[in-house]
Design an enzyme around this catalytic site. Structure first.
Site, short mmCIF file in Angstrom:
data_model
loop_
_atom_site.label_atom_id
_atom_site.label_comp_id
_atom_site.label_asym_id
_atom_site.label_seq_id
_atom_site.Cartn_x
_atom_site.Cartn_y
_atom_site.Cartn_z
NE ARG A 108 -3.18 -3.08 0.64
CZ ARG A 108 -3.59 -3.91 1.59
NH1 ARG A 108 -2.90 -4.05 2.72
NH2 ARG A 108 -4.70 -4.61 1.41
CD GLU A 127 -9.13 -9.17 3.78
OE1 GLU A 127 -9.69 -8.61 4.72
OE2 GLU A 127 -8.34 -8.59 3.01
CD1 TRP A 185 -2.75 -5.04 8.96
CD2 TRP A 185 -2.16 -5.46 6.85
NE1 TRP A 185 -2.67 -6.41 8.80
CE2 TRP A 185 -2.31 -6.69 7.51
CE3 TRP A 185 -1.80 -5.46 5.50
CZ2 TRP A 185 -2.11 -7.92 6.88
CZ3 TRP A 185 -1.60 -6.68 4.87
CH2 TRP A 185 -1.75 -7.89 5.56
#
Length: 636
Positions: A282, A446, A589
């Site tokens: 990210r 996920e 995260w």
């Protein structure tokens, strides 16, 4: 200063997730027309939404692009305002708004837009609470994590510590490594160690004791010397770090902390797996930042660095067999294959680690007795992979036939495409050559509930192998992956969803329980070895209070430093299953970490709180003492 600025606010609305209001200000000297506004945010617009004053042109996960009404011209000093009702979640914190923004002008040029955090309409959101009390220290020694046994008497602070005469070269090297670590973490502080004797200092005598457990150490203080005993290099390093911590506290806060003249410390870690995870997909962190985080882990006596290298948003690891993975998959921007996400603006943002970078980082970690566990996240979270290598896609699968929780369509590697396994085999060959770790983490989390169900290739596979639904397809895939790892001398680690659909062979498999604390018990009952890392306590991207002004994520609630410190992973684990628990791990995260300030506020001091839980028995923990000490500890 940019010529345009975007302000956003949110107000609650009954029976919905509320309404967002966007106001774009034209601060330039020219009228603005024929443009689109793009921004990134975790507060995504739902498929079913109502937009007043504009229209949604395009959305890819966190990326949104809106158009103004046809013919709109915003004069200099004027603004364009539009509202959106129909969101996928309710924003809970100030950081839930825009993370980047830009305009695409009529001629196709992209220009940056300044923006602010999300404003809350109509009510007071509360103040961000202090993260730590002042704290108190019943024993005046700066040690963190706190040791197993301690019986000390304070005395005069030595000028410096140095190795006794005839110290072996390997011990001298250990001392030098910890000295260098300290100087990197505290470059403005006086060194705690010298490699040569200095008047007014105190000698350290090193002893090897085979009766001491691995990674354990003992320190015995007298008026004339300090004896450091250990059975291995790791224990010796931890003992030296403790001495450096004692010196640091006694110098930095002489009123509160002292250095011992007499007594003993006997110490060993509570768990074998004392981990910290970092997501670099990210947000990309350069080598220097990764190395500094590893230094901080060593200072906190953590021994696992779990490196999350791939995700929907990016593929960050050089793979020589497939250069497109980083040529395409490590670049995000308005004109790139991967659109902007989570902080990307008008300019392309790119970043990946070369194999030489990885070798340097792995060697640096190993010198500090930290094992680097790489993660290649499969089969889900694969958008960057699939866009880099389209031959991995079943071309007959219906587009956008499923969507992951983060909003990415058709983002999972297809278990029925045989090239998937050829591709991963070559990736694993290069990964195991770079990382000597016992485990290779394969993600497994996920995957959307109806993934692959419109793929003709998967339909044929399900019929042939008698598989029912997505979970069993994933289990089929992961069993093949586990075999591939075993052939390469590696064990499989993954997130708790690896157990779905029947899971994989329990032997040599390590799963990380993240969704709920109870999941760890369920995995242990199924026979898996487990690392406990619940989002409700050990995810360091979670906000630290429920106040609107506190940044962070909200899906797992909020977790104050005191809650993270007090959380006990073993609380509900039956004694018969405790042998299945390998340890605990903090997870970083980075969706919300668009600034260094946010990173440091969210990660620290909670990282040290997890470190103490990983090392120190419950009966030896003390929140007030921890609070007094941790404020002196380093940040990124």
């Amino acid at each position: 200063m940019a010529d345009y600025r975007l302000e956003t606010s949110w107000r609650p609305v009954e029976n919905s997730f509320g309404r967002l209001t966007f106001t774009l200000f034209n601060l330039s000297t020219e009228p603005l027309s024929g443009f689109s506004l793009a921004y990134t945010t975790e507060t995504r617009v739902a498929d079913n939404h109502v937009c007043d004053g504009g229209s949604l042109k395009r959305q890819v996960a966190h990326f949104h692009e809106f158009l103004p009404p046809e013919g709109l011209s915003v004069r200099p000093g004027g603004h364009w305002r539009f509202t959106v009702e129909g969101l996928t979640r309710e924003p809970k914190h100030v950081s839930a708004g825009v993370k980047s923004a830009y305009l695409t002008l009529a001629e196709g040029r992209h220009v940056p837009v300044e923006f602010s955090d999300l404003h809350l309409e109509g009510r007071d959101g509360g103040a961000a609470a202090p993260l730590l009390p002042v704290g108190s220290v019943p024993d005046p020694y700066s040690l963190l994590p706190w040791p197993l046994l301690l019986g000390l008497k304070a005395g005069e602070l030595p000028v410096i510590l140095y190795p006794a005469e005839k110290t072996r070269p390997d011990a001298i090297k250990s001392l030098s490594l910890v000295l260098a670590l300290y100087q990197r973490l505290y470059p403005a502080a006086n060194a705690p160690f010298s490699l040569s004797a200095i008047k007014g200092g105190r000698a350290i005598r090193f002893a090897t004791e085979s009766s001491i457990a691995g990674s354990a150490y003992e320190l015995r203080f007298t008026a004339h010397e300090i004896v450091l005993s250990s059975a291995d290099e790791a224990g010796r390093q931890y003992g030296l770090i403790s001495l450096a911590q004692l010196m640091h506290g006694a110098r930095a806060d002489r009123e509160r902390f002292k250095f011992p003249n007499f007594g003993t410390i006997a110490d060993q870690p509570r768990y074998d797996w004392r981990g910290c995870h970092l997501d670099v997909a990210r947000q990309f962190y350069p080598v220097a930042d990764v190395n500094r985080l590893i230094d901080i882990l060593a200072w906190n006596k953590l021994n696992i660095f779990h490196w999350h290298l791939t995700d929907d948003e990016a593929w960050r690891l050089e793979i020589k067999a497939y250069p497109a993975l980083t040529e395409i998959g490590a670049r995000r921007g308005p004109d790139e294959v991967l659109v902007p996400q989570l902080g990307d603006g008008a300019e392309t943002r790119a970043g990946h680690y070369t194999q030489d970078d990885v070798r340097q980082i792995v060697a640096h970690a190993a010198s500090l007795h930290i094992e680097v566990v790489p993660e290649i996240d499969i089969p889900g979270h694969g958008t960057a992979t699939l866009l880099s290598l389209p031959e991995l896609v079943d071309g007959q699968e219906a587009p956008a036939s499923y969507r992951a929780v983060q909003g990415y369509p058709n983002n999972a590697l297809n278990p029925a495409v045989e090239f998937t396994y050829e591709f991963l085999g070559k990736v694993f060959d290069e990964v195991v050559a770079l990382f000597p770790s016992e485990y290779l983490h394969i993600g497994g989390d996920e995957v959307a509930q109806r993934a692959w169900l419109t793929s003709p290739l998967c339909s044929a596979l399900m019929e042939r192998e008698k598989l029912a639904g997505t979970p069993e397809l994933q289990a089929y895939f992961l069993r093949r992956i586990k075999t591939m790892l075993s052939e390469r001398g590696r064990k499989l680690a993954g997130w708790n969803e690896v157990s779905h659909g029947g899971g994989v062979d329990r032997d040599g498999t390590l799963l990380m329980a993240w969704e709920q604390p109870a999941v760890g018990i369920e995995l242990a009952q199924q026979g898996y070895n487990v690392v406990i890392t619940p989002g409700q306590a050990y995810y360091l991207d979670m906000a630290q209070s429920e106040a609107w002004a506190e940044p962070g994520a909200a899906w797992a609630g909020y977790s104050s430093p005191e809650h993270t410190y007090a959380y006990e992973a073993e609380d509900d684990l039956p004694e018969a299953l405790q042998e299945k628990m390998r340890g605990i791990q903090a997870c970083i995260w980075t969706e919300n970490f668009v600034s260094r300030g946010y990173f440091n506020r969210l990660v620290f001091p909670r990282l040290s709180a997890v470190a103490e839980a990983a090392w120190t028995p419950l009966t030896r923990k003390d929140w007030d003492r921890f609070a007094a000490i941790v404020r002196m500890w380093p940040i990124l």
